[in-house]
Design a protein around this motif. Structure first.
Motif, PDB file in Angstrom:
ATOM      1  N   LEU A 220       0.835  -1.201   0.000  1.00 46.80           N
ATOM      2  CA  LEU A 220       0.000   0.000   0.000  1.00 46.80           C
ATOM      3  C   LEU A 220       0.874   1.257   0.000  1.00 46.80           C
ATOM      4  N   HIS A 221       1.962   1.215   0.744  1.00 46.44           N
ATOM      5  CA  HIS A 221       2.903   2.336   0.796  1.00 46.44           C
ATOM      6  C   HIS A 221       3.497   2.602  -0.584  1.00 46.44           C
ATOM      7  N   ALA A 222       3.877   1.540  -1.275  1.00 42.92           N
ATOM      8  CA  ALA A 222       4.443   1.689  -2.619  1.00 42.92           C
ATOM      9  C   ALA A 222       3.411   2.244  -3.598  1.00 42.92           C
ATOM     10  N   LEU A 223       2.153   1.881  -3.412  1.00 43.07           N
ATOM     11  CA  LEU A 223       1.096   2.429  -4.252  1.00 43.07           C
ATOM     12  C   LEU A 223       0.951   3.930  -4.023  1.00 43.07           C
ATOM     13  N   ASP A 224       0.995   4.340  -2.774  1.00 45.85           N
ATOM     14  CA  ASP A 224       0.749   5.735  -2.417  1.00 45.85           C
ATOM     15  C   ASP A 224       1.929   6.650  -2.722  1.00 45.85           C
ATOM     16  N   GLN A 225       3.152   6.140  -2.558  1.00 42.44           N
ATOM     17  CA  GLN A 225       4.346   6.966  -2.715  1.00 42.44           C
ATOM     18  C   GLN A 225       4.844   6.892  -4.156  1.00 42.44           C
ATOM     19  N   GLU A 226       4.485   7.883  -4.945  1.00 41.09           N
ATOM     20  CA  GLU A 226       4.794   7.833  -6.371  1.00 41.09           C
ATOM     21  C   GLU A 226       6.273   8.019  -6.685  1.00 41.09           C
ATOM     22  N   THR A 227       7.053   8.409  -5.685  1.00 42.30           N
ATOM     23  CA  THR A 227       8.496   8.539  -5.914  1.00 42.30           C
ATOM     24  C   THR A 227       9.211   7.197  -5.861  1.00 42.30           C
ATOM     25  N   ILE A 228       8.520   6.167  -5.380  1.00 43.41           N
ATOM     26  CA  ILE A 228       9.139   4.840  -5.273  1.00 43.41           C
ATOM     27  C   ILE A 228       9.111   4.157  -6.634  1.00 43.41           C
ATOM     28  N   THR A 229      10.275   3.871  -7.167  1.00 45.45           N
ATOM     29  CA  THR A 229      10.395   3.136  -8.425  1.00 45.45           C
ATOM     30  C   THR A 229      11.567   2.170  -8.315  1.00 45.45           C
ATOM     31  N   GLY A 230      11.528   1.136  -9.142  1.00 45.94           N
ATOM     32  CA  GLY A 230      12.626   0.174  -9.166  1.00 45.94           C
ATOM     33  C   GLY A 230      12.587  -0.769  -7.979  1.00 45.94           C
ATOM     34  N   PRO A 231      13.728  -1.320  -7.584  1.00 51.01           N
ATOM     35  CA  PRO A 231      13.768  -2.309  -6.494  1.00 51.01           C
ATOM     36  C   PRO A 231      13.221  -1.741  -5.191  1.00 51.01           C
ATOM     37  N   PHE A 232      12.453  -2.568  -4.494  1.00 49.44           N
ATOM     38  CA  PHE A 232      11.811  -2.172  -3.234  1.00 49.44           C
ATOM     39  C   PHE A 232      11.793  -3.401  -2.335  1.00 49.44           C
ATOM     40  N   ILE A 233      12.655  -3.415  -1.324  1.00 49.57           N
ATOM     41  CA  ILE A 233      12.794  -4.587  -0.460  1.00 49.57           C
ATOM     42  C   ILE A 233      11.638  -4.662   0.530  1.00 49.57           C
ATOM     43  N   SER A 234      10.982  -5.810   0.559  1.00 53.86           N
ATOM     44  CA  SER A 234       9.907  -6.068   1.520  1.00 53.86           C
ATOM     45  C   SER A 234      10.460  -7.008   2.584  1.00 53.86           C
ATOM     46  N   ALA A 235      11.003  -6.413   3.635  1.00 54.21           N
ATOM     47  CA  ALA A 235      11.616  -7.180   4.721  1.00 54.21           C
ATOM     48  C   ALA A 235      11.672  -6.309   5.959  1.00 54.21           C
ATOM     49  N   SER A 236      11.642  -6.938   7.115  1.00 55.68           N
ATOM     50  CA  SER A 236      11.823  -6.221   8.359  1.00 55.68           C
ATOM     51  C   SER A 236      13.211  -5.570   8.387  1.00 55.68           C
ATOM     52  N   PRO A 237      13.367  -4.452   9.100  1.00 53.89           N
ATOM     53  CA  PRO A 237      14.697  -3.848   9.218  1.00 53.89           C
ATOM     54  C   PRO A 237      15.613  -4.601  10.182  1.00 53.89           C
ATOM     55  N   ASN A 238      15.102  -5.709  10.740  1.00 53.16           N
ATOM     56  CA  ASN A 238      15.875  -6.462  11.727  1.00 53.16           C
ATOM     57  C   ASN A 238      15.983  -7.940  11.340  1.00 53.16           C
ATOM     58  N   PRO A 239      16.816  -8.264  10.339  1.00 58.78           N
ATOM     59  CA  PRO A 239      17.027  -9.675  10.000  1.00 58.78           C
ATOM     60  C   PRO A 239      17.683 -10.399  11.170  1.00 58.78           C
TER      61      PRO A 239
END
Length: 325
Positions: A220-239
């Motif tokens: 949903l964030h990627a849909l709303d934020q039109e500046t987001i393009t290209g690779p987009f990691i879907s992961a917690s910030p704490n591996p």
């Protein structure tokens, strides 16, 4: 020229792969947010979505996906990677399904005109290969070696063709999605509940993971934020390392951590598929963090406590909470 709807306007979103675990949660979230949803499915009569969801018959081998009227198209198609041994035939099936589905969706967008539209195409963190202890974000170069790395790279290359239409492309590099309904969590749960769960492999390799509700919210964030393009990691910030994963899983269930599986044992049982747990992926979702996304379940302990508890928080409740802030 068609323009993208503003964040506060209703939009129409077509989803391929809506009948999967992540897809079902995403449909619910989009509907709860006031969006119109089109689900592209093989057998509309066999689906159990709310009546507000429009069902359109489609399969990956169709030359052109029926995405007419969609402001955004989300591609979550992909046969389960771990379900069957990776014979040459299985590898070809896993690859072809992803490539054909992506090609069909791109051609559907081309048909209606991509200018002003968004295409979010799911891929995987394996794009960068085994990265050891090194922290990796969206700027990392493509990796080498291994079926999953090669698969992910050709998958992304196919999605890149949508740029020719003028559409915005987001390459959703998905990590291990943890949810109650299926996937890795459901597979490991009986083992750990019985007290026989243990560390997978040497223990020092890194797992990148995400709570399913945060995975949905990131889309949903990627849909709303039109500046987001290209690779987009879907992961917690704490591996976490494999050892930490096992310890947290066992602790959450109040069970001992027993019977670690060595690399050799895993390869004997699962063959080449053992790479899913033996390769190291220490991902940093830099784009999400830099664009203001706040994870609701940033740690593995919080995630497992929610998912393994008696009353996990539904996605609709999270969205309501966010709207009140």
């Amino acid at each position: 020229m068609t323009t993208r709807p503003r964040v506060d306007e209703s939009r129409t979103v077509a989803i391929a792969g809506a009948n999967g675990m992540l897809g079902h949660h995403l449909v619910e979230a989009l509907h709860a947010s006031g969006n119109r949803v089109i689900a592209l499915v093989r057998q509309p009569s066999a689906q159990h979505f709310t009546s507000a969801v429009e069902l359109r018959r489609w399969q990956a081998s169709d030359p052109v996906a029926p995405v007419d009227g969609a402001d955004a198209v989300i591609n979550l198609v992909g046969n389960p990677i771990f379900a069957k041994p990776w014979s040459p035939e299985r590898k070809q099936e896993l690859t072809q399904t992803r490539l054909l589905a992506t090609r069909s969706l791109v051609e559907g967008i081309r048909k209606i005109g991509g200018e002003g539209r968004t295409f979010i195409s799911s891929t995987a963190v394996e794009y960068t290969g085994d990265t050891g202890d090194r922290q990796v974000d969206e700027q990392a170069a493509p990796g080498t070696g291994g079926f999953l790395t090669e698969l992910t790279q050709v998958w992304e290359a196919e999605a890149q063709h949508v740029r020719e239409t003028g559409a915005r492309l987001v390459l959703l590099r998905q990590s291990l999605v943890l949810g109650r309904e299926g996937g890795t969590l459901a597979a490991l749960l009986p083992v750990y509940r019985s007290g026989f769960g243990g560390t997978l492999g040497p223990g020092g390799q890194w797992f990148s993971w995400i709570h399913i509700n945060d995975a949905v919210r990131l889309i949903l964030h990627a849909l709303d934020q039109e500046t987001i393009t290209g690779p987009f990691i879907s992961a917690s910030p704490n591996p976490v390392t494999s050892r930490e994963f096992a310890e947290t899983f066992a602790h959450t269930l109040h069970r001992p951590r027993l019977f670690p599986m060595s690399r050799g044992m895993m390869q004997m049982v699962w063959g080449e598929r053992a790479a899913l747990f033996l390769d190291s992926h220490r991902m940093v979702p830099q784009v999400a963090l830099s664009t203001g996304f706040q994870f609701r379940f940033p740690t593995l302990s919080e995630t497992l406590s929610d998912l393994l508890g008696p009353h996990p928080i539904p996605i609709a409740q999270l969205l309501q909470e966010a709207s009140r802030k």
